[in-house]
Scaffold this motif. Structure first.
Motif, PDB file in Angstrom:
ATOM      1  N   ASN A  30      47.058  41.292  34.847  1.00  0.00           N
ATOM      2  CA  ASN A  30      47.426  42.194  35.924  1.00  0.00           C
ATOM      3  C   ASN A  30      46.140  42.705  36.570  1.00  0.00           C
ATOM      4  N   CYS A  31      46.091  42.658  37.893  1.00  0.00           N
ATOM      5  CA  CYS A  31      44.964  43.253  38.616  1.00  0.00           C
ATOM      6  C   CYS A  31      45.332  44.709  38.867  1.00  0.00           C
ATOM      7  N   THR A  32      44.689  45.622  38.159  1.00  0.00           N
ATOM      8  CA  THR A  32      45.043  47.038  38.265  1.00  0.00           C
ATOM      9  C   THR A  32      44.333  47.738  39.417  1.00  0.00           C
ATOM     10  N   ALA A  33      43.250  47.131  39.916  1.00  0.00           N
ATOM     11  CA  ALA A  33      42.534  47.701  41.059  1.00  0.00           C
ATOM     12  C   ALA A  33      41.744  46.587  41.731  1.00  0.00           C
ATOM     13  N   ILE A  34      41.690  46.623  43.065  1.00  0.00           N
ATOM     14  CA  ILE A  34      40.847  45.681  43.792  1.00  0.00           C
ATOM     15  C   ILE A  34      40.426  46.334  45.102  1.00  0.00           C
ATOM     16  N   ASP A  35      39.153  46.185  45.439  1.00  0.00           N
ATOM     17  CA  ASP A  35      38.601  46.677  46.699  1.00  0.00           C
ATOM     18  C   ASP A  35      37.760  45.545  47.280  1.00  0.00           C
ATOM     19  N   VAL A  36      38.344  44.799  48.235  1.00  0.00           N
ATOM     20  CA  VAL A  36      37.637  43.631  48.775  1.00  0.00           C
ATOM     21  C   VAL A  36      36.475  44.025  49.673  1.00  0.00           C
ATOM     22  N   THR A  37      36.443  45.240  50.172  1.00  0.00           N
ATOM     23  CA  THR A  37      35.285  45.673  50.959  1.00  0.00           C
ATOM     24  C   THR A  37      34.102  46.019  50.050  1.00  0.00           C
ATOM     25  N   ALA A  38      34.381  46.533  48.861  1.00  0.00           N
ATOM     26  CA  ALA A  38      33.326  46.875  47.896  1.00  0.00           C
ATOM     27  C   ALA A  38      33.047  45.735  46.914  1.00  0.00           C
ATOM     28  N   LYS A  39      33.838  44.669  46.978  1.00  0.00           N
ATOM     29  CA  LYS A  39      33.682  43.492  46.119  1.00  0.00           C
ATOM     30  C   LYS A  39      33.888  43.806  44.635  1.00  0.00           C
ATOM     31  N   THR A  40      34.901  44.626  44.329  1.00  0.00           N
ATOM     32  CA  THR A  40      35.170  44.981  42.936  1.00  0.00           C
ATOM     33  C   THR A  40      36.654  44.847  42.617  1.00  0.00           C
ATOM     34  N   ALA A  41      36.936  44.634  41.343  1.00  0.00           N
ATOM     35  CA  ALA A  41      38.324  44.578  40.868  1.00  0.00           C
ATOM     36  C   ALA A  41      38.339  44.899  39.381  1.00  0.00           C
ATOM     37  N   THR A  42      39.537  45.176  38.873  1.00  0.00           N
ATOM     38  CA  THR A  42      39.741  45.390  37.443  1.00  0.00           C
ATOM     39  C   THR A  42      40.926  44.537  37.011  1.00  0.00           C
ATOM     40  N   PHE A  43      40.718  43.728  35.969  1.00  0.00           N
ATOM     41  CA  PHE A  43      41.769  42.871  35.421  1.00  0.00           C
ATOM     42  C   PHE A  43      42.105  43.347  34.015  1.00  0.00           C
ATOM     43  N   LYS A  44      43.426  43.352  33.693  1.00  0.00           N
ATOM     44  CA  LYS A  44      43.896  43.652  32.341  1.00  0.00           C
ATOM     45  C   LYS A  44      44.713  42.476  31.840  1.00  0.00           C
ATOM     46  N   PHE A  45      44.429  42.046  30.611  1.00  0.00           N
ATOM     47  CA  PHE A  45      45.137  40.936  29.979  1.00  0.00           C
ATOM     48  C   PHE A  45      46.011  41.457  28.844  1.00  0.00           C
ATOM     49  N   TYR A  46      47.223  40.927  28.765  1.00  0.00           N
ATOM     50  CA  TYR A  46      48.194  41.361  27.769  1.00  0.00           C
ATOM     51  C   TYR A  46      48.868  40.160  27.120  1.00  0.00           C
ATOM     52  N   VAL A  47      49.331  40.367  25.906  1.00  0.00           N
ATOM     53  CA  VAL A  47      50.378  39.549  25.301  1.00  0.00           C
ATOM     54  C   VAL A  47      51.455  40.552  24.949  1.00  0.00           C
ATOM     55  N   GLY A  48      52.604  40.437  25.620  1.00  0.00           N
ATOM     56  CA  GLY A  48      53.629  41.478  25.498  1.00  0.00           C
ATOM     57  C   GLY A  48      53.079  42.756  26.101  1.00  0.00           C
ATOM     58  N   SER A  49      53.045  43.833  25.331  1.00  0.00           N
ATOM     59  CA  SER A  49      52.473  45.092  25.824  1.00  0.00           C
ATOM     60  C   SER A  49      51.127  45.391  25.171  1.00  0.00           C
ATOM     61  N   THR A  50      50.566  44.413  24.450  1.00  0.00           N
ATOM     62  CA  THR A  50      49.310  44.610  23.730  1.00  0.00           C
ATOM     63  C   THR A  50      48.145  44.035  24.524  1.00  0.00           C
ATOM     64  N   LEU A  51      47.160  44.880  24.815  1.00  0.00           N
ATOM     65  CA  LEU A  51      45.956  44.392  25.480  1.00  0.00           C
ATOM     66  C   LEU A  51      45.286  43.343  24.602  1.00  0.00           C
ATOM     67  N   THR A  52      44.875  42.223  25.234  1.00  0.00           N
ATOM     68  CA  THR A  52      44.372  41.071  24.491  1.00  0.00           C
ATOM     69  C   THR A  52      43.209  40.431  25.234  1.00  0.00           C
ATOM     70  N   ASP A  53      42.170  40.026  24.515  1.00  0.00           N
ATOM     71  CA  ASP A  53      41.057  39.288  25.114  1.00  0.00           C
ATOM     72  C   ASP A  53      41.416  37.805  25.190  1.00  0.00           C
ATOM     73  N   PRO A  54      41.193  37.153  26.334  1.00  0.00           N
ATOM     74  CA  PRO A  54      41.443  35.718  26.425  1.00  0.00           C
ATOM     75  C   PRO A  54      40.531  34.930  25.481  1.00  0.00           C
ATOM     76  N   ALA A  55      41.097  33.922  24.832  1.00  0.00           N
ATOM     77  CA  ALA A  55      40.335  33.063  23.935  1.00  0.00           C
ATOM     78  C   ALA A  55      39.440  32.131  24.743  1.00  0.00           C
ATOM     79  N   THR A  56      38.463  31.533  24.085  1.00  0.00           N
ATOM     80  CA  THR A  56      37.561  30.595  24.768  1.00  0.00           C
ATOM     81  C   THR A  56      38.299  29.355  25.256  1.00  0.00           C
ATOM     82  N   THR A  57      39.486  29.110  24.746  1.00  0.00           N
ATOM     83  CA  THR A  57      40.296  27.958  25.160  1.00  0.00           C
ATOM     84  C   THR A  57      41.282  28.307  26.267  1.00  0.00           C
ATOM     85  N   ASP A  58      41.266  29.539  26.753  1.00  0.00           N
ATOM     86  CA  ASP A  58      42.157  29.963  27.840  1.00  0.00           C
ATOM     87  C   ASP A  58      41.441  29.833  29.185  1.00  0.00           C
TER      88      ASP A  58
END
Length: 129
Positions: free
Chosen positions: A86-114
Motif C-alpha cells: 500500500n502506498c500510504t503517502a506520495i508527493d510527486v512534486t517533492a519526489k517522495t513516497a511511503t510504501f507499506k508491505f503486509y501479509v494479512g494485517s501483519t507488516l512484512t519485509d519483502p524477501a530477496t526472492t520477491d
C-alpha cells in the motif's frame, strides 16, 4: 511500454499525462529494497526505497511531476505468499513516497526472492491544469 525509459505518454488531446513504472526486488528482513531497474538507461524511476521499520519503506522518486493522476498500483510476485503493498503517502512534486508491505494485517519485509512492479500516472506539465 518501452523497457528502456520505463515511462510512456498517454495519447490524447494535450493531456501531458504519462504512465510511470518501476521494478523493485526485496532486500530481505530489515533491509532496504533493491532498484531492479538500476542497470537500464535512466536507472529506473525509483532512486531508493529505504528500510524504516518492518514493512515500512521511504521512497525517493527519480523525477518530479506537476500532478499525480493515479496513485501507485502494485504487482507483486515471488515466494512471500499473500504479500501486498500500500502506498500510504506520495508527493510527486517533492519526489517522495511511503510504501507499506503486509501479509494479512501483519507488516512484512519483502524477501530477496520477491519482486514489486509499481505503476503510477502523472501529469508532466502545466497544460490542462
Amino acid at each position: 511500454m518501452n523497457p528502456v525509459t520505463r515511462k510512456e505518454p498517454l495519447w490524447g488531446l494535450k493531456t501531458d499525462e504519462m504512465v510511470v513504472t518501476a521494478r523493485l526486488t526485496g532486500g530481505g528482513a530489515a533491509t532496504s529494497l533493491v532498484n531492479a531497474d538500476s542497470a537500464l538507461l535512466g536507472a529506473g524511476e525509483i532512486v531508493s526505497a529505504t528500510y524504516v521499520s518492518t514493512g515500512l519503506f521511504t521512497v525517493v522518486l527519480r523525477r518530479a511531476f506537476v500532478e499525480l493522476k493515479a496513485r501507485p498500483m502494485f504487482g507483486i510476485g515471488g515466494t512471500t505468499a499473500g504479500l501486498i503493498c500500500n502506498c500510504t503517502a506520495i508527493d510527486v512534486t517533492a519526489k517522495t513516497a511511503t510504501f507499506k508491505f503486509y501479509v494479512g494485517s501483519t507488516l512484512t519485509d519483502p524477501a530477496t526472492t520477491d519482486f514489486i512492479d509499481v505503476l503510477w500516472v502523472v501529469r508532466d506539465s502545466g497544460k490542462n491544469a
